[in-house]
Design a protein around this motif. Structure first.
Motif, PDB file in Angstrom:
ATOM      1  N   GLU A  60       0.806  -1.211   0.000  1.00  0.00           N
ATOM      2  CA  GLU A  60       0.000   0.000   0.000  1.00  0.00           C
ATOM      3  C   GLU A  60       0.845   1.270   0.000  1.00  0.00           C
ATOM      4  O   GLU A  60       1.889   1.335   0.636  1.00  0.00           O
ATOM      5  N   ALA A  61       0.372   2.271  -0.741  1.00  0.00           N
ATOM      6  CA  ALA A  61       1.061   3.563  -0.799  1.00  0.00           C
ATOM      7  C   ALA A  61       0.021   4.675  -0.855  1.00  0.00           C
ATOM      8  O   ALA A  61      -0.856   4.665  -1.722  1.00  0.00           O
ATOM      9  N   TYR A  62       0.101   5.593   0.085  1.00  0.00           N
ATOM     10  CA  TYR A  62      -0.769   6.770   0.093  1.00  0.00           C
ATOM     11  C   TYR A  62      -0.001   7.916  -0.557  1.00  0.00           C
ATOM     12  O   TYR A  62       1.125   8.218  -0.164  1.00  0.00           O
ATOM     13  N   GLU A  63      -0.598   8.534  -1.551  1.00  0.00           N
ATOM     14  CA  GLU A  63       0.076   9.641  -2.223  1.00  0.00           C
ATOM     15  C   GLU A  63      -0.954  10.599  -2.807  1.00  0.00           C
ATOM     16  O   GLU A  63      -2.099  10.223  -3.048  1.00  0.00           O
ATOM     17  N   PRO A  64      -0.553  11.853  -3.059  1.00  0.00           N
ATOM     18  CA  PRO A  64      -1.502  12.820  -3.638  1.00  0.00           C
ATOM     19  C   PRO A  64      -1.881  12.411  -5.059  1.00  0.00           C
ATOM     20  O   PRO A  64      -1.071  11.862  -5.804  1.00  0.00           O
TER      21      PRO A  64
END
Lengths: 160, 85
Positions: free
Chosen positions: B24-28
Motif C-alpha cells: 500500500e502507498a498513500y500519495e496525492p
C-alpha cells in the motif's frame, strides 16, 4: 467454489481513490467486498484504467423496478448514493466473472446503503446490476473512486 | 476568510505484485487524475440525468395507462394483473 483472500485494506485516512494493480491472473472469478463509512456520494469504478470498457448495462434499485439499460460504452460506472454523515454506511459486493479471460467478462454487483448507522440502521437503497464487456484485455487493475472516509474497508478475493 | 490552500486529494494504491505489508502507498492524486475525475463526474451526471428523465417518462406513461384502464371499468387487481405495476 473456494475463495482466497488476495488483499484487504482499511483506509487510515480519507482518500479519493483506491486502486489495486497487478491483480494475479490465476483465479476464475474476482470478488470485491466493500464497507464504506459515510461522507461519500457515488462510487465509481474503472477497469484497467480504461474508458468505454463496459458495453452493455442494466441496473435497478428499490426505487426503479423497471431498471435501466444501455448499449453504449460506459466510461465509468457509478453505483451507489451514500448519504453524507458519519453514521451512514454502504456495503457492496462486486463479482467479476472470468476476469482473466481475454474474450468475455461479466460483472454483477449488489449491495445496500444505510442511513442511520448502528444495528438497526435502515437500508434505504439496495441496488443491483449486471454489465458485460467486449473488452479483450484481462482485468489487471481496478480503480474505485469516491471520497472514502478513514475506516473504509475493501477486500479482494479470487475464486477457483 | 482563510488563505489556507485546499488539501490535495489523496489516493491509495495497492500493488499486488509486492509482498504483503509493502503493497500500500498513500500519495496525492496527480493533476491529470483530478482533471479526469472531474470529466468522469460530469459524464456520469449527464448520463444519470438522462436515465432519470427516461424513468420519469415511463412512470408518467404507466400512471396514465392505469387511469385509462380504470376509466374503462377495470378493477385495481385487473390493472395490476395486466401491467404488473
Amino acid at each position: 467454489m473456494s475463495f482466497e483472500l488476495i488483499e484487504s485494506q482499511t483506509t487510515t485516512s480519507t482518500v479519493s481513490q483506491i486502486e489495486f494493480t497487478s491483480i494475479p491472473q490465476d483465479g476464475k472469478d474476482l470478488v470485491v467486498y466493500m464497507m464504506v463509512a459515510g461522507a461519500g456520494n457515488q462510487i465509481q469504478f474503472k477497469v484497467n484504467n480504461q474508458t468505454g470498457y463496459y458495453h452493455s448495462r442494466s441496473m435497478g434499485s428499490n426505487t426503479s423496478t423497471t431498471g435501466f439499460s444501455s448499449s453504449s460504452a460506459q466510461t465509468n460506472i457509478y453505483v451507489y448514493n451514500i448519504a453524507s454523515g458519519s453514521t451512514n454506511a454502504a456495503s457492496m459486493r462486486w463479482h467479476f466473472s472470468r476476469y482473466a479471460d481475454t474474450t468475455m467478462k461479466l460483472l454483477n454487483y449488489d449491495g445496500a446503503t444505510s442511513t442511520s448507522g448502528g444495528s438497526n440502521a435502515a437500508i434505504t437503497s439496495p441496488e443491483f446490476g449486471a454489465l458485460a464487456t467486449s473488452g479483450t484485455a484481462a482485468i489487471t487493475s481496478i480503480q474505485f473512486i469516491s471520497p472514502f472516509t478513514s475506516g473504509s474497508t475493501i477486500s479482494l478475493y479470487k475464486t477457483y | 476568510m482563510s488563505n489556507k490552500a485546499p488539501a490535495t486529494p489523496m489516493k491509495l494504491t495497492v500493488d499486488l505484485s509486492k509482498p504483503k505489508g509493502e503493497r500500500e502507498a498513500y500519495e496525492p492524486m496527480s493533476a491529470e487524475e483530478l482533471a479526469q475525475s472531474e470529466v468522469d463526474g460530469a459524464d456520469y451526471q449527464a448520463r444519470k440525468d438522462s436515465e432519470n428523465k427516461i424513468e420519469e417518462a415511463r412512470r408518467v406513461a404507466r400512471d396514465s395507462a392505469s387511469s385509462k384502464l380504470a376509466a374503462l371499468g377495470l378493477t385495481t387487481e385487473e390493472i395490476l394483473a395486466i401491467t404488473g405495476a
